[in-house]
Scaffold this motif. Structure first.
Motif, PDB file in Angstrom:
ATOM      1  N   GLN A   5       0.827  -1.199   0.000  1.00 54.01           N
ATOM      2  CA  GLN A   5       0.000   0.000   0.000  1.00 54.01           C
ATOM      3  C   GLN A   5       0.863   1.251   0.000  1.00 54.01           C
ATOM      4  N   ILE A   6       0.269   2.333  -0.488  1.00 54.08           N
ATOM      5  CA  ILE A   6       0.935   3.640  -0.470  1.00 54.08           C
ATOM      6  C   ILE A   6       0.569   4.329   0.834  1.00 54.08           C
ATOM      7  N   VAL A  39      -7.647   8.993  -7.206  1.00 58.77           N
ATOM      8  CA  VAL A  39      -6.921  10.032  -6.481  1.00 58.77           C
ATOM      9  C   VAL A  39      -7.710  11.327  -6.564  1.00 58.77           C
ATOM     10  N   SER A  40      -7.846  12.013  -5.436  1.00 57.11           N
ATOM     11  CA  SER A  40      -8.371  13.375  -5.397  1.00 57.11           C
ATOM     12  C   SER A  40      -7.163  14.266  -5.136  1.00 57.11           C
ATOM     13  N   ALA A  41      -6.681  14.909  -6.162  1.00 48.24           N
ATOM     14  CA  ALA A  41      -5.397  15.610  -6.087  1.00 48.24           C
ATOM     15  C   ALA A  41      -5.312  16.612  -4.934  1.00 48.24           C
ATOM     16  N   GLY A  42      -6.355  17.379  -4.689  1.00 46.26           N
ATOM     17  CA  GLY A  42      -6.304  18.397  -3.642  1.00 46.26           C
ATOM     18  C   GLY A  42      -6.174  17.804  -2.251  1.00 46.26           C
ATOM     19  N   THR A  43      -7.014  16.828  -1.936  1.00 48.39           N
ATOM     20  CA  THR A  43      -6.970  16.202  -0.613  1.00 48.39           C
ATOM     21  C   THR A  43      -5.701  15.387  -0.436  1.00 48.39           C
ATOM     22  N   GLU A  44      -5.298  14.655  -1.467  1.00 50.74           N
ATOM     23  CA  GLU A  44      -4.069  13.866  -1.369  1.00 50.74           C
ATOM     24  C   GLU A  44      -2.875  14.788  -1.123  1.00 50.74           C
ATOM     25  N   TYR A  71      -9.903   6.801  -1.804  1.00 50.10           N
ATOM     26  CA  TYR A  71     -11.317   7.156  -1.947  1.00 50.10           C
ATOM     27  C   TYR A  71     -12.081   5.973  -2.483  1.00 50.10           C
ATOM     28  N   SER A  72     -12.174   5.926  -3.782  1.00 50.04           N
ATOM     29  CA  SER A  72     -12.911   4.834  -4.398  1.00 50.04           C
ATOM     30  C   SER A  72     -11.986   4.091  -5.345  1.00 50.04           C
ATOM     31  N   GLY A  98     -12.075   3.030   0.069  1.00 48.94           N
ATOM     32  CA  GLY A  98     -10.983   2.081   0.240  1.00 48.94           C
ATOM     33  C   GLY A  98      -9.665   2.836   0.265  1.00 48.94           C
ATOM     34  N   LYS A  99      -8.610   2.162   0.569  1.00 48.81           N
ATOM     35  CA  LYS A  99      -7.281   2.767   0.617  1.00 48.81           C
ATOM     36  C   LYS A  99      -6.509   2.434  -0.662  1.00 48.81           C
ATOM     37  N   HIS A 100      -5.377   3.119  -0.843  1.00 48.19           N
ATOM     38  CA  HIS A 100      -4.480   2.808  -1.956  1.00 48.19           C
ATOM     39  C   HIS A 100      -3.684   1.568  -1.560  1.00 48.19           C
ATOM     40  N   ARG A 101      -4.330   0.412  -1.673  1.00 50.36           N
ATOM     41  CA  ARG A 101      -3.755  -0.868  -1.270  1.00 50.36           C
ATOM     42  C   ARG A 101      -3.962  -1.903  -2.365  1.00 50.36           C
ATOM     43  N   GLN A 102      -3.146  -2.936  -2.312  1.00 50.44           N
ATOM     44  CA  GLN A 102      -3.325  -4.062  -3.218  1.00 50.44           C
ATOM     45  C   GLN A 102      -4.630  -4.788  -2.901  1.00 50.44           C
TER      46      GLN A 102
END
Length: 109
Positions: A5-6, A39-44, A71-72, A98-102
């Protein structure tokens, strides 16, 4: 099994890390092997740089790291909890928050 995951580990630092994947699911959970995450660029960016103003709903009093974002996304169900009836392994699903995960483990809803 490992789950890649990131994670934002410090201000201005994102890392790809491996963590242990849960061996069991709660009765109402599903495990999804993710194909894509959004990815939501602003929040990330706000989370990456440690900005306390990360949403329109709240301003954090204290900024803490590490931070796990996401996000999604979409993927394929690989396992289900014993009470899950409307989804089976192999189904393609959308994951909300969800998360940025495998792999993401989420409620079947």
């Amino acid at each position: 099994m490992k789950n890649r995951q990131i994670v934002f580990t410090a201000p201005n630092k994102a890392e790809l890390i491996a963590t242990d994947l849960a061996k069991t699911l709660a009765a109402d959970q599903i495990m999804v092997k993710m194909a894509y995450t959004a990815v939501s660029a602003g929040t990330e960016r706000s989370n990456l740089i440690g900005d306390p103003n990360i949403s329109s709903l709240e301003v954090l009093k204290e900024v803490k790291f590490p931070r796990e974002l996401g996000y999604s996304g979409s993927g394929t169900v690989t396992a289900t909890g014993v009470a899950v009836t409307g989804i089976v392994p192999g189904d393609r699903v959308v994951v909300h928050f969800g998360k940025h995960r495998q792999y993401n483990i989420v409620n079947e809803r």
